[in-house]
Design a protein around this motif. Sequence first.
Motif, PDB file in Angstrom:
ATOM      1  N   ASP A 181       0.822  -1.209   0.000  1.00 23.87           N
ATOM      2  CA  ASP A 181       0.000   0.000   0.000  1.00 23.87           C
ATOM      3  C   ASP A 181       0.860   1.264   0.000  1.00 23.87           C
ATOM      4  O   ASP A 181       0.457   2.310  -0.529  1.00 23.87           O
ATOM      5  CB  ASP A 181      -0.995   0.008   1.158  1.00 23.87           C
ATOM      6  N   GLU A 240      -6.239  16.545  -7.662  1.00 25.42           N
ATOM      7  CA  GLU A 240      -7.303  15.977  -6.825  1.00 25.42           C
ATOM      8  C   GLU A 240      -8.002  14.811  -7.510  1.00 25.42           C
ATOM      9  O   GLU A 240      -8.215  13.755  -6.886  1.00 25.42           O
ATOM     10  CB  GLU A 240      -8.316  17.066  -6.484  1.00 25.42           C
ATOM     11  N   ASP A 264      -8.193  10.988  -6.122  1.00 26.21           N
ATOM     12  CA  ASP A 264      -9.510  10.447  -5.782  1.00 26.21           C
ATOM     13  C   ASP A 264      -9.855   9.212  -6.601  1.00 26.21           C
ATOM     14  O   ASP A 264     -10.489   8.277  -6.097  1.00 26.21           O
ATOM     15  CB  ASP A 264     -10.582  11.515  -5.977  1.00 26.21           C
ATOM     16  N   GLY A 310      -8.221   5.775  -5.187  1.00 24.13           N
ATOM     17  CA  GLY A 310      -8.610   5.106  -3.949  1.00 24.13           C
ATOM     18  C   GLY A 310      -8.902   6.078  -2.836  1.00 24.13           C
ATOM     19  O   GLY A 310      -9.053   7.283  -3.065  1.00 24.13           O
ATOM     20  N   ASP A 311      -8.946   5.545  -1.626  1.00 25.62           N
ATOM     21  CA  ASP A 311      -9.320   6.341  -0.457  1.00 25.62           C
ATOM     22  C   ASP A 311      -8.055   6.888   0.211  1.00 25.62           C
ATOM     23  O   ASP A 311      -7.549   6.323   1.179  1.00 25.62           O
ATOM     24  CB  ASP A 311     -10.116   5.472   0.520  1.00 25.62           C
ATOM     25  N   TYR A 312      -7.571   7.992  -0.321  1.00 28.17           N
ATOM     26  CA  TYR A 312      -6.359   8.629   0.195  1.00 28.17           C
ATOM     27  C   TYR A 312      -6.702   9.990   0.787  1.00 28.17           C
ATOM     28  O   TYR A 312      -7.722  10.593   0.461  1.00 28.17           O
ATOM     29  CB  TYR A 312      -5.331   8.820  -0.920  1.00 28.17           C
ATOM     30  N   GLY A 313      -5.798  10.480   1.628  1.00 24.00           N
ATOM     31  CA  GLY A 313      -5.958  11.815   2.189  1.00 24.00           C
ATOM     32  C   GLY A 313      -5.060  12.804   1.461  1.00 24.00           C
ATOM     33  O   GLY A 313      -3.837  12.635   1.442  1.00 24.00           O
ATOM     34  N   THR A 362      -5.689  10.053   6.939  1.00 26.47           N
ATOM     35  CA  THR A 362      -6.309  11.354   7.089  1.00 26.47           C
ATOM     36  C   THR A 362      -5.633  12.437   6.253  1.00 26.47           C
ATOM     37  O   THR A 362      -4.446  12.338   5.919  1.00 26.47           O
ATOM     38  CB  THR A 362      -6.279  11.793   8.561  1.00 26.47           C
TER      39      THR A 362
END
Length: 273
Positions: free
Chosen positions: A122, A155, A159, A162-165, A213
């Motif tokens: 990851d 951005e 997006d 995946g689910d990234y901050g 986060t």
Amino acid sequence: MFDRGIEIKTPGQIESMRAAGLVVGQTLELLRGSAVAGVTTGDLDGIARDHIRSCGATSNFLGYHGFRGVICTSVNDEVVHGIPGKRVLRDGDVISIDCGAIIDGWHGDAATSVAIGQVPDDVTELMRVTEQALWRGIAAAALGGRVSDISHAVETTVDAAGDYGIVEGYTGHGIGSAMHQPPNVANYGRPGRGPKLVKGLVLAVEPMVSLGTAQTRTLSDDWTVVTTDGSRAAHYEHTFTLTDTGTWVLTALDGGESMLAELGVPYGGPSGA
């Protein structure tokens, strides 16, 4: 020349920025090969210091608001502004290295993330996504466009992966006779906003992305920025400009030519850069 507070460079000034950018790019290439398990972040700083000096350049980080290094070394959950010192790199770490240099009063600024030995899958993917977002952001820039076209491309790339901050509160920036100048280049936002992209404008694009986060806090050293949930982060940066013929990445050793070709973007630097 300044246009509404934004510095517009002459072709000769951009050539000086390219010279500074090459020093930065060469230094980061040297550090990528030197960042291995057992090396300290201070060791890396010494390597960078010697190389920048040998190129006849000076560091724009050293002494900046009291900063003690010529590079920033941010490890694992450290996003940006890590201070080089006695920390020993270990197998499985990821380190983000930010570097800058000045030649003839003109600045270059870039960053890269490096895996130390074997890192989790990851983390490898995080690094790939962050670097891809950098290049997609640069590729979205075109003469007559707007600064937020870059932000939107960064951005949407992150997006979609995946689910990234996307780290909040830290942005890319204009650069030239100073390291940080207007305009800010956010890593998120709607397209078509902000200053117009024109010849002579030079920008540093730098996505900072975490596995968790988007929130950060600054440690007691008043410099090191970490993710609030301890998730790992990656940071990539390049300085670029737009010419009549396309895009020129001043801190990439090849001027960005190979990556821009992959993205179908015209290269705007001199041939054989």
